[in-house]
Design an enzyme around this catalytic site. Structure first.
Site, PDB file in Angstrom:
ATOM      1  N   LEU A  34      43.118  35.439  25.656  1.00  0.00           N
ATOM      2  CA  LEU A  34      41.766  36.005  25.182  1.00  0.00           C
ATOM      3  C   LEU A  34      40.596  35.438  26.043  1.00  0.00           C
ATOM      4  CD1 LEU A  34      42.500  36.211  21.394  1.00  0.00           C
ATOM      5  CD2 LEU A  34      42.921  38.090  23.261  1.00  0.00           C
ATOM      6  N   PHE A  81      49.181  41.384  34.240  1.00  0.00           N
ATOM      7  CA  PHE A  81      47.882  41.792  34.277  1.00  0.00           C
ATOM      8  C   PHE A  81      47.072  40.302  34.321  1.00  0.00           C
ATOM      9  CE2 PHE A  81      49.275  45.660  32.368  1.00  0.00           C
ATOM     10  CZ  PHE A  81      48.860  46.557  33.219  1.00  0.00           C
ATOM     11  N   LYS A  85      39.110  37.552  37.330  1.00  0.00           N
ATOM     12  CA  LYS A  85      38.805  38.523  38.479  1.00  0.00           C
ATOM     13  C   LYS A  85      37.464  38.709  38.737  1.00  0.00           C
ATOM     14  CE  LYS A  85      37.966  42.338  35.059  1.00  0.00           C
ATOM     15  NZ  LYS A  85      37.691  43.471  34.729  1.00  0.00           N
ATOM     16  N   SER A 125      45.486  44.288  44.405  1.00  0.00           N
ATOM     17  CA  SER A 125      44.375  44.877  44.636  1.00  0.00           C
ATOM     18  C   SER A 125      44.239  45.327  46.176  1.00  0.00           C
ATOM     19  CB  SER A 125      43.282  43.903  44.522  1.00  0.00           C
ATOM     20  OG  SER A 125      42.048  44.262  44.823  1.00  0.00           O
ATOM     21  N   ALA A 126      43.290  46.353  46.225  1.00  0.00           N
ATOM     22  CA  ALA A 126      43.125  46.729  47.780  1.00  0.00           C
ATOM     23  C   ALA A 126      42.305  45.952  48.501  1.00  0.00           C
ATOM     24  CB  ALA A 126      42.402  48.247  47.642  1.00  0.00           C
ATOM     25  N   TYR A 150      38.906  35.037  45.055  1.00  0.00           N
ATOM     26  CA  TYR A 150      39.806  36.081  44.112  1.00  0.00           C
ATOM     27  C   TYR A 150      40.811  36.971  44.909  1.00  0.00           C
ATOM     28  CZ  TYR A 150      40.839  40.419  41.527  1.00  0.00           C
ATOM     29  OH  TYR A 150      41.704  41.365  41.283  1.00  0.00           O
ATOM     30  N   LYS A 154      45.268  37.223  45.164  1.00  0.00           N
ATOM     31  CA  LYS A 154      45.981  38.274  45.146  1.00  0.00           C
ATOM     32  C   LYS A 154      46.997  38.550  46.395  1.00  0.00           C
ATOM     33  CE  LYS A 154      44.757  39.941  41.239  1.00  0.00           C
ATOM     34  NZ  LYS A 154      45.536  39.994  40.006  1.00  0.00           N
ATOM     35  N   ASN A 199      29.660  42.745  37.027  1.00  0.00           N
ATOM     36  CA  ASN A 199      29.991  42.401  38.366  1.00  0.00           C
ATOM     37  C   ASN A 199      29.969  43.940  38.981  1.00  0.00           C
ATOM     38  OD1 ASN A 199      29.956  39.657  38.626  1.00  0.00           O
ATOM     39  ND2 ASN A 199      31.824  39.831  37.505  1.00  0.00           N
TER      40      ASN A 199
END
Ligand code: NAD
Ligand code: WQD
Length: 339
Positions: A34, A81, A85, A125-126, A150, A154, A199
């Site tokens: 959380l 997940f 981020k 992520s792309a 970040y 990934k 953001n």
């Protein structure tokens, strides 16, 4: 039907995926600390599905908690997940990102190995693509060094999962490279609820619309794009959620590690987002042009043919749905889950 552990399941994409999993008849166990979400999101998942979610408040870095979950539940697969981020924050506190996103992922797969669970879907992520690639981006294009910490986490997690699956054929891993998730559940009961100043573009737009922010700053109007503003591939969060079900299905009968782009394949500019939001929702979005944001590329959108062909996934929602649903959520929940 499977029993799925969803790490980060109280978050924006995780909570929407829980709804789709439960509606498809799967059982769901959520592990979330959380740190960037609210338990209320899971209450709403249960309201919407009339099914219960087993919720464990805890951290993916905590191996005791992880072992307990795998002992208490016959888990078939994990959708991962959980992670931090915020691109800007990752530049200020890189170690927190390395620990949470990289060490956290290692801790999770170690616990999976101890429990003999080898099916994993990872939120990538792309941003892992080399910036020199020209859109539409496909999965065979080279990855590159992301411009922020970040994105770096990934890339590292993708690489270590690939090496893990190469070394041990019991693993079956899906890397889903999300483009720009937006939108919300049609009910307006669930949506994106960022803490502090958003953001990302879409929550910023909806917070301007609801009166929490004065005006939108559009970062750059001199890019080599249709109207000078940045172009991205926005994907409805419910379509994205369903991609996880397709990936799970694919991985339960497969071996190895494979990446899929999850985007619509359509590029859309910031001005198009603003103008379409105004038209669809009948609300004006005051804005100003501001300097380019550091690290942004002009254009990024997907070639999604691999996901369509191999996963049997398609995006069902268009831009107007994304913008109407984002607004429906925000106007019903002006302060997100904190009402
Ligand atoms: P989110 O912050 O809403 O959800 C992440 C969840 O993980 C939160 O509920 C948070 O409390 C939880 N969490 C964080 N660290 C944890 C830890 N150590 N242990 C347990 N729980 C932890 O974010 P989201 O937008 O739903 O993103 C989900 C995933 O998808 C993330 O990994 C993110 O990096 C990735 N992703 C997001 C986007 C995007 O634009 N939203 C794009 C590409 C990839
Ligand atoms: C979209 C466009 C901005 C805010 C980020 C991460 C990426 C991924 C998704 C997790 C850009 C412009 C934005 C604003 C603006 N996250 N913009 N005013 O940058 O494509 O991707 O989120 O994996 O890793 O980098 O998304 O929503 O921040 O920006 O003009 O207030 O909107 O310049 O062109 P981005 P975004």
């Amino acid at each position: 039907m499977s029993k799925v552990l969803v790490t980060g399941g109280a978050g924006y994409i995780g909570s929407h995926t829980c709804v789709e999993l439960l509606n498809a008849g799967h059982d769901v166990v959520v592990l979330d600390n959380l740190s960037n979400s609210s338990k209320e999101a899971l209450n709403r998942v249960q309201t919407l599905t009339a099914k219960s979610v087993d919720f464990v408040e805890g951290d993916i870095l905590d191996e005791v908690v992880l072992d307990q979950i795998f002992q208490n539940h016959q888990i078939d697969a994990v959708i991962h997940f959980a992670g931090l981020k915020a691109v800007g924050e990752s530049q200020k506190i890189p170690l927190k990102y390395f620990e949470n996103n990289i060490s956290g992922s290692i801790s999770l797969v170690q616990a999976m190995e101890r429990a003999n669970v080898f099916n994993l879907v990872f939120s990538s992520s792309a941003t892992v693509y080399d910036e020199a690639n020209i859109s539409p981006l496909n999965e065979d294009m080279p990855t590159g060094m992301p411009s922020n910490n970040y994105g770096y986490t990934k890339l590292i997690v993708e690489q270590l999962l690939e090496k893990l699956a190469q070394a041990d054929e019991r693993w079956s891993i899906a890397l889903l490279r999300y483009f720009n998730p937006v939108g919300a559940h049609k009910s307006g009961l669930m949506g994106e609820d960022p803490q502090g100043i958003p953001n990302n573009l879409m929550p910023y737009v909806t917070q301007v619309a609801v009166g929490r922010r004065e005006k939108l700053s559009i970062f750059g109007n001199d890019y080599d794009t249709v109207d000078g503003t940045g172009v991205r591939d926005y994907i409805h969060v419910v379509d994205l959620a369903n991609a996880h079900l397709c990936a799970l299905n694919n991985r339960l009968n497969a071996q190895g590690c494979r990446a899929w782009n999850i985007g619509t394949g359509n590029g859309c500019s910031v001005l198009e987002i603003k103008n379409t939001f105004e038209r669809v929702n009948g609300i004006e979005i005051p804005f100003e042009f501001a300097p380019r944001r550091e690290g942004d590329v002009a254009t990024s959108f997907a070639n999604n043919a691999r996901a369509v062909q191999e996963l049997g996934w398609t995006a069902k929602f268009g831009l107007e749905d994304m913008l109407a649903d984002s607004w429906n959520w925000q106007k019903q929940n002006p302060n997100g889950y904190r009402d």
